[in-house]
Write a protein that holds these residues in place. Structure first.
Motif, PDB file in Angstrom:
ATOM      1  N   GLY A 108       0.851  -1.110   0.366  1.00 39.29           N
ATOM      2  CA  GLY A 108      -0.155   0.235  -0.318  1.00 39.29           C
ATOM      3  C   GLY A 108       1.458   1.349   0.145  1.00 39.29           C
ATOM      4  N   PHE A 109       0.174   2.581  -0.194  1.00 36.58           N
ATOM      5  CA  PHE A 109       1.063   3.459   0.076  1.00 36.58           C
ATOM      6  C   PHE A 109       1.011   3.836   1.808  1.00 36.58           C
ATOM      7  N   ASP A 110       1.905   5.265   1.657  1.00 43.52           N
ATOM      8  CA  ASP A 110       1.676   5.753   2.966  1.00 43.52           C
ATOM      9  C   ASP A 110       0.961   7.009   2.995  1.00 43.52           C
ATOM     10  N   HIS A 111       0.937   7.522   3.853  1.00 43.93           N
ATOM     11  CA  HIS A 111      -0.351   8.606   4.230  1.00 43.93           C
ATOM     12  C   HIS A 111       0.970   9.546   3.430  1.00 43.93           C
ATOM     13  N   TYR A 112       0.102  10.490   2.278  1.00 41.94           N
ATOM     14  CA  TYR A 112       0.837  12.122   1.678  1.00 41.94           C
ATOM     15  C   TYR A 112      -0.726  13.380   1.207  1.00 41.94           C
ATOM     16  N   GLU A 113      -0.747  14.345   0.969  1.00 47.86           N
ATOM     17  CA  GLU A 113      -0.726  15.224   1.076  1.00 47.86           C
ATOM     18  C   GLU A 113      -1.995  15.620   2.234  1.00 47.86           C
ATOM     19  N   VAL A 166      -4.376   9.214   7.195  1.00 44.22           N
ATOM     20  CA  VAL A 166      -4.625   7.966   7.448  1.00 44.22           C
ATOM     21  C   VAL A 166      -4.938   7.695   5.863  1.00 44.22           C
ATOM     22  N   ASN A 167      -3.199   6.694   5.926  1.00 41.18           N
ATOM     23  CA  ASN A 167      -4.243   5.934   4.089  1.00 41.18           C
ATOM     24  C   ASN A 167      -4.806   4.690   4.883  1.00 41.18           C
ATOM     25  N   PRO A 168      -5.876   4.219   3.973  1.00 35.01           N
ATOM     26  CA  PRO A 168      -5.993   3.172   4.545  1.00 35.01           C
ATOM     27  C   PRO A 168      -5.618   1.846   3.880  1.00 35.01           C
ATOM     28  N   SER A 169      -4.653   1.957   2.508  1.00 36.37           N
ATOM     29  CA  SER A 169      -3.795   1.927   1.648  1.00 36.37           C
ATOM     30  C   SER A 169      -2.204   0.745   2.587  1.00 36.37           C
ATOM     31  N   TYR A 170      -2.418   1.752   3.572  1.00 41.14           N
ATOM     32  CA  TYR A 170      -1.031   1.440   4.843  1.00 41.14           C
ATOM     33  C   TYR A 170      -2.091   0.769   5.914  1.00 41.14           C
ATOM     34  N   PRO A 173       6.334   4.843  -1.835  1.00 38.03           N
ATOM     35  CA  PRO A 173       6.496   5.980  -2.489  1.00 38.03           C
ATOM     36  C   PRO A 173       4.980   6.220  -3.004  1.00 38.03           C
ATOM     37  N   VAL A 174       4.689   7.488  -2.911  1.00 41.10           N
ATOM     38  CA  VAL A 174       3.426   7.992  -4.127  1.00 41.10           C
ATOM     39  C   VAL A 174       4.567   8.817  -5.149  1.00 41.10           C
ATOM     40  N   SER A 175       5.276   7.390  -5.538  1.00 47.48           N
ATOM     41  CA  SER A 175       6.627   7.937  -7.085  1.00 47.48           C
ATOM     42  C   SER A 175       5.555   7.430  -8.679  1.00 47.48           C
ATOM     43  N   THR A 231      -3.170  -2.165  -3.072  1.00 48.26           N
ATOM     44  CA  THR A 231      -3.035  -2.011  -2.425  1.00 48.26           C
ATOM     45  C   THR A 231      -3.430  -0.079  -3.118  1.00 48.26           C
ATOM     46  N   GLY A 232      -3.964   0.241  -3.125  1.00 55.16           N
ATOM     47  CA  GLY A 232      -4.381   2.629  -3.113  1.00 55.16           C
ATOM     48  C   GLY A 232      -5.743   2.963  -2.328  1.00 55.16           C
ATOM     49  N   LEU A 233      -5.721   4.400  -2.211  1.00 54.61           N
ATOM     50  CA  LEU A 233      -6.316   4.473  -2.067  1.00 54.61           C
ATOM     51  C   LEU A 233      -7.158   5.340  -2.948  1.00 54.61           C
ATOM     52  N   LYS A 234      -8.648   5.444  -3.180  1.00 55.32           N
ATOM     53  CA  LYS A 234      -8.853   6.230  -4.286  1.00 55.32           C
ATOM     54  C   LYS A 234      -9.923   7.277  -3.256  1.00 55.32           C
ATOM     55  N   THR A 272      -5.410   7.549 -13.347  1.00 51.75           N
ATOM     56  CA  THR A 272      -4.273   7.539 -14.207  1.00 51.75           C
ATOM     57  C   THR A 272      -2.478   8.112 -13.030  1.00 51.75           C
ATOM     58  N   PHE A 273      -2.727   8.223 -11.709  1.00 47.25           N
ATOM     59  CA  PHE A 273      -1.740   8.806 -11.003  1.00 47.25           C
ATOM     60  C   PHE A 273      -0.541   7.531 -10.666  1.00 47.25           C
ATOM     61  N   VAL A 274      -0.828   6.846 -10.029  1.00 44.29           N
ATOM     62  CA  VAL A 274       0.760   6.129  -9.454  1.00 44.29           C
ATOM     63  C   VAL A 274      -0.073   4.939  -9.295  1.00 44.29           C
ATOM     64  N   CYS A 275      -1.441   4.763  -8.783  1.00 41.52           N
ATOM     65  CA  CYS A 275      -1.538   3.990  -8.634  1.00 41.52           C
ATOM     66  C   CYS A 275      -2.062   2.800  -9.517  1.00 41.52           C
ATOM     67  N   ASN A 276      -2.594   3.223 -10.915  1.00 40.86           N
ATOM     68  CA  ASN A 276      -2.328   2.989 -12.163  1.00 40.86           C
ATOM     69  C   ASN A 276      -1.129   2.282 -12.897  1.00 40.86           C
TER      70      ASN A 276
HETATM   71  N1  PCA Z   1      -3.443   6.932  -4.273  1.00 41.56           N
HETATM   72  C1  PCA Z   1      -3.470   7.757  -5.338  1.00 41.56           C
HETATM   73  C2  PCA Z   1      -1.411   7.120  -5.260  1.00 41.56           C
HETATM   74  C3  PCA Z   1      -1.165   6.932  -3.405  1.00 41.56           C
HETATM   75  C4  PCA Z   1      -2.671   6.302  -3.311  1.00 41.56           C
HETATM   76  O1  PCA Z   1      -2.843   5.945  -1.904  1.00 41.56           O
HETATM   77  C5  PCA Z   1      -3.942   7.202  -6.514  1.00 41.56           C
HETATM   78  O2  PCA Z   1      -4.617   7.098  -6.559  1.00 41.56           O
HETATM   79  O3  PCA Z   1      -2.996   6.954  -7.289  1.00 41.56           O
END
Ligand code: PCA
Length: 268
Positions: free
Chosen positions: A10-15, A19-23, A57-59, A82-85, A154-158
């Motif tokens: 999963g991804f850590d917190h960002y922006e 708390v990112n559920p995917s973490y 990382p969200v990179s 997994t990621g957060l939508k 179309t961001f980092v998750c995809n």
């Molecule tokens: N969601 C972002 C990237 C990290 C995350 O949890 C996305 O929707 O691409």
């Protein structure tokens, strides 16, 4: 007893997401496991499941190499990314990954790719290898709101999802896919999500059902999952995203439009 290695990342917190559920979900699964088999006939009796997790990382540049390090170290049979939508109200099981990066905001490295392929000359898209129908049925039984989704954005998750499936296509016997979680209810800014306990339960169902699917070894489940033929990555990505195709989908075509071809996984 078969040993099955699972990686769930999963991804850590960002922006503004503290708390990112995917973490949180992968951490909970590593800590608490996936539970006991449901009855005497449950194929879960035949597997010893070990779970590893990694926070990415969200990179665009670094998420996949970070996951790949873990895959090389643990040699998993099943990989669940997994990621957060942000906009989701329920757990979204992602059907396909498209070969398109189009960021509306910069990633952690300040990269802002616009209409670029993830892998130049890669297939337009890949199907997930997870048994989505069976998973959605489990969600219904457990009262977890869920949807089948045609794209993880179309961001980092995809981008991560696409590179994972591109890698999976070169592996012998690996199942992989992507789950998008909604925000956690009660978070500071966003109130449209689900509580964390339900999201952990959803993650557990995904792993349990995928392990059962793996153990069944139905023909075709490990075969190459290209989705789209006869169109460029650009067209495919635009088709999946465009309003035009969404309108067309209302009269009976899939959200991927007329370009979808066959898929080995009948559960998609
Ligand atoms: N969601 C972002 C990237 C990290 C995350 O949890 C996305 O929707 O691409």
């Amino acid at each position: 007893m078969q040993q099955l290695n699972v990686v769930i990342c999963g991804f850590d917190h960002y922006e503004n997401i503290d708390v990112n559920p995917s973490y949180e979900v992968p951490e909970a699964l590593v800590r608490d496991g996936i539970g006991e088999p449901s009855d005497v006939d449950d194929p879960l009796h035949d597997a010893n499941v070990s779970i590893n997790t990694v926070a990415l990382p969200v990179s665009f540049a670094n998420a996949w190499p970070t996951l790949l390090e873990t895959l090389d170290a643990t040699r998993p049979d099943i990989v669940i990314a997994t990621g957060l939508k942000h906009a989701a109200h329920s757990v979204a099981m992602e059907r396909c990954a498209t070969n398109l990066m189009n960021a509306a905001r910069p990633d952690a490295d300040n990269a802002l790719p616009r209409f670029e392929p993830i892998i130049k000359d890669g297939p337009a898209a890949y199907w997930t290898r997870l048994p989505l129908r069976a998973i959605i049925n489990d969600f219904a039984r457990d009262g977890i709101p869920a949807t089948l989704s045609s794209d993880a954005g179309t961001f980092v998750c995809n981008s991560l999802f696409y590179q994972l499936l591109h890698w999976t296509a070169t592996q012998d016997r690996v199942l992989a896919g992507f789950v998008s979680f909604p925000p956690i209810n009660g978070g500071s800014r966003l109130q449209n999500g689900l509580d964390l306990r339900q999201q952990v339960r959803a993650g557990r169902d995904v792993v349990r059902e995928t392990v059962r699917y793996y153990l069944q070894r139905r023909p075709g489940i490990f075969s190459s999952p290209d989705v789209l033929l006869g169109c460029s990555w650009f067209l495919a990505g635009m088709c999946v995203r465009s309003r035009m195709v969404r309108r067309v989908s209302g009269v009976g075509l899939t959200p991927c439009g007329t370009v979808v071809c066959g898929c080995a996984n009948e559960q998609v």
